[in-house]
Design an enzyme around this catalytic site. Structure first.
Site, PDB file in Angstrom:
ATOM      1  N   PHE A 135      40.369  39.656  37.334  1.00 28.74           N
ATOM      2  CA  PHE A 135      40.002  40.787  36.481  1.00 28.74           C
ATOM      3  C   PHE A 135      38.571  41.247  36.759  1.00 28.74           C
ATOM      4  CE2 PHE A 135      39.102  42.960  32.430  1.00 28.74           C
ATOM      5  CZ  PHE A 135      40.235  43.768  32.350  1.00 28.74           C
ATOM      6  N   ILE A 159      49.216  34.586  39.254  1.00 26.80           N
ATOM      7  CA  ILE A 159      50.548  33.980  39.304  1.00 26.80           C
ATOM      8  C   ILE A 159      51.196  34.097  37.932  1.00 26.80           C
ATOM      9  CG2 ILE A 159      51.824  31.866  39.795  1.00 26.80           C
ATOM     10  CD1 ILE A 159      49.420  31.137  41.672  1.00 26.80           C
ATOM     11  N   HIS A 177      50.864  38.328  30.541  1.00 21.10           N
ATOM     12  CA  HIS A 177      49.450  38.404  30.905  1.00 21.10           C
ATOM     13  C   HIS A 177      49.253  38.926  32.336  1.00 21.10           C
ATOM     14  CE1 HIS A 177      45.222  37.178  31.007  1.00 21.10           C
ATOM     15  NE2 HIS A 177      45.479  36.548  32.139  1.00 21.10           N
ATOM     16  N   PHE A 193      42.651  45.574  48.817  1.00 25.99           N
ATOM     17  CA  PHE A 193      43.381  44.804  47.817  1.00 25.99           C
ATOM     18  C   PHE A 193      44.028  43.594  48.490  1.00 25.99           C
ATOM     19  CE2 PHE A 193      47.122  43.913  45.154  1.00 25.99           C
ATOM     20  CZ  PHE A 193      46.555  43.914  43.888  1.00 25.99           C
TER      21      PHE A 193
END
Length: 160
Positions: A59, A84, A90, A115
């Site tokens: 994040f 994962i 989440h 990315f």
């Protein structure tokens, strides 16, 4: 019909790269980092032209990548992480925001921000993509960074 073809080659030359790596799932992300570093070396990159930064989790990748991309010090920034899937949703929230943040940083800065974040259902899938039977996505992000830097330079040269 004749057309113009502009491509980026895969030679690093004297470009500087930043690699931002998530510490969360470090078993996986360290392998992604090793793959990226090896790819830069194989394609002519010098160790002193590569800066590695660790962040707590995926994040946090977009914020640091954006700061680096806008610094003017790097020709590309590779983001490496591993999210994962667990027993909650989440991972969906994290993956979407990380992808959007990385894309936005690249578009706003004009610097390729790659990315290299694994979005896997299981640890086994992540291991396969971090040097296992599906290759190393960190190395693939580094290769894309090299190609994009050279492609953008070619575009600039053809417009001059």
């Amino acid at each position: 019909m004749k057309h113009t073809l502009i491509e980026g080659d895969l030679l690093v030359r004297d470009a500087s790269f930043a690699i931002v790596v998530s510490r969360w799932n470090e078993l996986i992300t360290r392998r992604l980092l090793e793959g990226a570093l090896e790819t830069f070396r194989r394609h002519g990159g010098a160790e002193d032209n590569i800066t590695v930064l660790w962040v707590p989790g995926s994040f946090e990748l977009p914020l640091v990548a954006d700061r680096l991309a806008k610094s003017g010090k790097y020709q590309a920034v590779c983001c490496l992480g591993a999210v994962i899937q667990g027993s909650t949703m989440h991972h969906d929230y994290i993956n979407h925001q990380v992808a959007a943040g990385i894309m936005r940083s690249s578009q706003e800065s004009g610097v390729p921000v790659l990315f290299g974040v694994l979005t896997c259902e299981t640890m086994e899938q992540a291991m396969d993509r971090a040097g296992g039977k599906v290759g190393n996505k960190g190395g693939e992000a580094a290769l894309a960074a090299i190609e994009m830097v050279n492609l953008l330079q070619s575009i600039d040269q053809n417009q001059a």
